[in-house]
Design a protein around this motif. Structure first.
Motif, short mmCIF file in Angstrom:
data_model
loop_
_atom_site.label_atom_id
_atom_site.label_comp_id
_atom_site.label_asym_id
_atom_site.label_seq_id
_atom_site.Cartn_x
_atom_site.Cartn_y
_atom_site.Cartn_z
N LEU A 120 29.98 49.49 45.45
CA LEU A 120 30.84 48.81 44.48
C LEU A 120 31.53 49.79 43.55
O LEU A 120 32.74 49.68 43.31
CB LEU A 120 30.00 47.83 43.65
CG LEU A 120 29.60 46.55 44.36
CD1 LEU A 120 28.78 45.67 43.43
CD2 LEU A 120 30.83 45.81 44.83
N SER B 272 34.22 51.85 45.29
CA SER B 272 35.41 51.00 45.51
C SER B 272 36.22 50.89 44.23
O SER B 272 37.44 51.02 44.24
CB SER B 272 35.00 49.61 45.96
OG SER B 272 34.25 49.67 47.14
N ASP C 3 34.62 43.38 47.98
CA ASP C 3 33.45 43.74 47.18
C ASP C 3 32.35 42.71 47.30
O ASP C 3 31.19 43.00 47.07
CB ASP C 3 33.84 43.87 45.69
CG ASP C 3 34.71 45.10 45.47
OD1 ASP C 3 35.01 45.78 46.46
OD2 ASP C 3 35.07 45.36 44.32
#
Ligand SMILES: Nc1ncnc2c1ncn2[C@@H]1O[C@H](COP(=O)(O)OP(=O)(O)OP(=O)(O)O)[C@@H](O)[C@H]1O
Ligand SMILES: [Ca+2]
Length: 884
Positions: A693, A696, A729
């Motif tokens: 996460l 990203s 996500d």
């Protein structure tokens, strides 16, 4: 008249029940309808709507919604509606996650709900305490919480601690006789037991006279502990980290907006993009996903027979470096069989295994019968000073009660001595067994009104209390040589891993003082029982596995040193030069002394529960993370003090369960190992999705930042950013939470509990991968935009697709601490499924014409895809070779 003023018979009459038979199913149903469940009313659960609304209370989301509203008013309907829908879907996603976590926690609560032993339809059974009704006959023993208000019918040395009600922490002796006085406070009603108070010693039987809110406890409902959700250490760390990340993300998005405005982008456009970026990049959902991952892990643990009572235990389990485990029942089966007797200077052998009632007694290969001196007496005493009973269920024998006691009943059956024969004997007084006293006594009156005391217990406790010994003629003085011989017999049995139990008696005259202080001394030693308690099959392998995982296993037992040592050696728990410490040595040592030797100690024998606390403290001062098991009342302090308190689902008492953070449904040591395995795995998975996460998010922010620095148009529009946040996500991160461990998590040492979220190179990985994801996305955009300056949508579609693809490839990298090539990408089917769904959604957004204007996308050709795939694979593949 109050309940405590009535005789037991009157109480029985009033409640239409007898304490011999209990209620019938019909009566129970009727009373349940009339009075409801035996529960204290707590505050209502938060409504589902509130949980749903909570998903939108985040500040940036509110700003985004406001901004969208303005967009709508300005006529940008499509954008506004798209953003609204994405925010809504995101909210639903969060809602379902939270519901799921909630449900599994709910299930945990149910699994660890307290039980009560009640007599119904003339049979004792275990039911949930909330199902107890008025008139039920309940049995409680030391360590139990009393399930409802009861009028005591029988007390065997029963003492309770009522501080939750009265504030008085001294134990209260309970008896069954009616009290005539009026207006008594709860603490003076000594023939009553109150809901929620604790039996600290002995046992008793009572008739339920009040349930639920109609109990003394119900009337002071304000005392009820309200259960607030406490954050686990990791959740707390993440929440703190989250605050920092929010500031960083806000700062960077503000920078993006500022730069954009300076480069001449319209303020309003930049504002919406900035807010969307902030919503996407702020990992405000991280603690929530961690909770979900933890609760998923909890469900897996339940399947392995470990019930987690505190979510934080899941994390701490992964750090455990020492397991202190009880021997009896946890490492062994707790199925006792008498194998040997020591009587009149001879060792007798007993045949017949387990619950088999057939068997014979042998002396030097010669069968002996019941006329052997004192054999019958010994077996009779063993059956009299006894709390167990033999029962038949579905044609199979089983023992109701303490297995040690049960073994004695079975041994007696081998010469045809049954419990019925003991009905000629009346028990006048009982001094119950506990692990501190290590003995149990009863005062018996036989049919000729002769009274005597029968005591059984640990030989080293009884021998110092004995002055005579029984023999064929009667009794003689116990001399030093006799004691030596008995000691030798004890040693001999113990070295064969047998538990030893001595039996002694004392004749009492009719009017002799029955005070505890006078009873258990000047005894006449009769003989010894040696009983076998085989180790559980799985334990040896489990200890070995823990060993390899850098976790030390320590055996703690109330049993004899020799017995403990023999079993420890059978289990490969005690290394060549490992130490064995005894309770009396522990008593003389300070915690500091113990600290010096504790790392070399593997077995603690003849300990009382009080010693356990010292052991926990010494290990902790050595920097260990200690898991400690226990079952009895007195184990609770040590369990509380340990880092992971473990209680027994079957044999454990309510107090220890309450103090513990983990319950073993099967009382089995091997289950601790499975739980640790699971705990380590969950933590690794949490690291995986944090890594995914955050990398990203770094990529998302950087591509925007770089573009603004280079004075380029926006590479991604708000809806695209939000879509990435929702789709890429969402599912893949969840799937990482379900990943299998990399290699064997039980092959390396435990994790340091103080290690930070970014420890072991995680921070480096997040930054490097994040930067590269940002760069390749920007390259994709730049190359396309420079060749087609009048087709911005084309460039944005390439950037959007590259970003999504880079993340979907990078997710496989996150499964490994080493290299993406170290693992088979198809191993985690959830992940494969999540990535394929994300891909399909991506294709829909690009190729389905109605969506193109909403997401600002356009058709891509083969050459575009070749560019995208090469670029998006780079961040993962490049680092696949560096192993860092
Ligand atoms: N029901 C009983 N009545 C009398 N004495 C007992 C009884 N059960 C055990 N003992 C004696 O007390 C000693 C200690 O028992 P205790 O139950 O405290 O420890 P344990 O069950 O052997 O070990 P652990 O602590 O691993 O459960 C035993 O070795 C035995 O001699
Ligand atoms: Ca994100």
């Amino acid at each position: 008249m109050k309940w405590y003023q009535l005789d037991v018979e009157r109480v029985e009459q009033k409640l239409q029940v007898t304490s011999r038979k209990g209620l019938t199913t019909k009566q129970v149903e009727k009373r349940r309808k009339q009075y409801g469940y035996n529960v204290l009313e707590t505050q209502k659960n938060t409504s589902k709507w509130l949980i749903f609304l909570k998903q939108f209370q985040d500040f940036m989301v509110l700003v985004l919604l406001a901004a969208t509203l303005i967009a709508g008013l300005l006529g940008e309907y499509i954008d506004a509606i798209a953003i609204m829908i994405i925010v809504l879907v995101n909210g639903c996603f969060g809602y379902f996650q939270e519901q799921k976590a909630e449900k599994s926690l709910e299930k945990l609560k149910e699994l660890s709900a307290p039980l009560a032993t009640v007599l119904r339809n003339e049979k004792w059974e275990k039911i949930y305490s909330k199902e107890v009704v008025v008139g039920d006959i309940v049995k409680v023993s030391s360590g139990d919480r009393i399930p409802a208000d009861i009028r005591i019918v029988k007390s065997s040395g029963m003492e309770t601690e009522e501080s939750t009600l009265t504030g008085e922490s001294l134990p209260v002796m309970k008896h069954a006789t009616a009290i005539t006085r009026d207006q008594l406070e709860a603490q003076d009603q000594v023939n009553m037991g109150f809901m929620g108070t604790l039996v600290t010693r002995g046992s008793g039987i009572g008739i339920v006279v009040g349930t639920g809110m109609n109990t003394v406890m119900g009337q002071i409902a304000s005392l009820m502990a309200n259960t607030k959700k406490v954050m686990t250490p990791l959740e707390r760390k993440l929440a703190e980290l989250g605050k920092i990340l929010i500031v960083v993300a806000l700062f960077l998005t503000a920078l993006v907006v500022m730069l954009g405005v300076m480069q001449g982008h319209p303020i309003y456009n930049m504002f919406l993009a900035g807010v969307s970026l902030a919503v996407a990049a702020i990992p405000e959902g991280l603690p929530a996903i961690v909770t979900v991952a933890l609760s998923l892990g909890v469900q897996r643990m339940i399947r392995k027979k470990a019930i987690v009572r505190k979510l934080s235990a899941v994390e701490t389990l992964g750090c455990a470096s020492v397991i202190c485990s009880d021997k009896t029942g946890t490492m062994t089966e707790n199925k006792m069989t008498v194998k040997e007797l020591y009587l009149g200077g001879n060792q007798l052998y007993v045949t017949g295994d387990g619950y088999n009632l057939q068997g014979d007694f042998f002396l030097n290969k010669e069968k002996v019968d019941e006329d052997y001196p004192n054999l019958k007496a010994m077996l009779l005493y063993g059956s009299l000073c006894n709390n167990a009973s033999l029962q038949v269920k579905k044609g199979k024998q089983y023992i109701d009660g303490d297995p040690t006691d049960g073994a004695l009943l079975i041994a007696a059956r081998k010469i045809g001595l049954t419990v019925n024969a003991t009905e000629k004997y009346r028990i006048i007084k009982e001094l119950p067994f506990d692990s501190d006293r290590k003995r149990m006594s009863v005062v018996i009156e036989d049919e000729n009104q002769m009274r005597y005391l029968v005591t059984k217990g640990a030989p080293d406790v009884l021998l110092p209390r004995s002055t005579y010994q029984g023999n064929a003629q009667g009794r003689s003085v116990l001399k030093a040589v006799d004691i030596e011989r008995i000691d030798r017999a004890v040693n001999d049995m113990a070295e064969k891993a047998l538990r030893t139990l001595a039996v002694a008696i004392k004749p009492l005259s009719k009017n002799e003082n029955l005070d505890n202080a006078f009873l258990e001394k000047d005894l006449t030693f009769i003989g010894l029982y040696g009983m076998m308690d085989p180790p559980r099959k799985e334990v040896k392998a489990a200890i070995e596995e823990c060993n390899q995982a850098g976790i030390k296993t320590v055996m703690i037992t109330g049993d004899h040193v020799k017995t403990a040592r023999a079993i420890a050696q059978n289990l490969n728990l005690l290394p060549e030069n490992g130490l064995v410490l005894e309770g009396h040595q522990l008593s003389e040592m300070s915690v500091e002394d113990l600290e010096d030797v504790i790392d070399d100690t593997y077995v603690f024998a003849r300990v009382t529960p009080e010693h356990k606390l010292k052991i926990v403290q010494a290990f902790q001062r050595k920097g260990h993370i200690v898991a400690m098991t226990g079952d009895g009342v007195n184990d609770a302090p040590a369990i509380k003090a340990s880092d992971i308190g473990i209680s027994m689902g079957i044999s454990g008492t309510d107090v220890t369960k309450e103090a513990s953070s983990l319950i073993l449904m099967d009382d089995n040591f091997a289950t601790i190992k499975s739980a640790i395995h699971e705990g380590r795995n969950i933590y690794e998975n949490i690291r995986k999705f944090i890594r995914y996460l955050l990398a990203s998010n770094v990529g998302e922010i950087l591509v925007m930042l770089f573009a603004m620095l280079l004075a380029m148009p926006l590479p991604l529009i708000p809806v695209q950013i939000l879509w990435v946040n929702l789709v890429t996500d969402g599912l893949p991160a969840m799937a990482l939470g379900l990943d299998k461990s990399e290699g064997d998590v039980m092959k390396h040492s435990p994790r340091n509990p103080r290690e930070g979220v970014f420890a072991r190179g995680l921070g480096y990985k997040i930054i490097t991968r994040g930067i590269l994801i940002g760069i390749v996305t920007l390259i994709g955009f730049m190359v396309t935009y420079q060749n087609n300056p009048d087709n911005l949508i084309y460039g944005q579609t390439i950037a959007f697709t590259t970003l999504v693809m880079a993340q979907l490839i990078h997710v496989f990298d996150c499964r490994s601490e080493k290299s993406v090539f170290a693992r088979n990408p198809f191993e985690n089917i959830y992940l494969v499924f999540a990535v394929i769904s994300s891909l399909l959604l991506l294709l829909v957004v690009i190729y389905w014409e109605p969506l193109q204007p909403i997401f600002h996308t356009t058709f891509l050709g083969i050459r575009d895809w070749m560019l995208i795939i090469v670029l998006s694979a780079l961040p993962t593949v490049l680092f696949g070779f560096t192993k860092k």
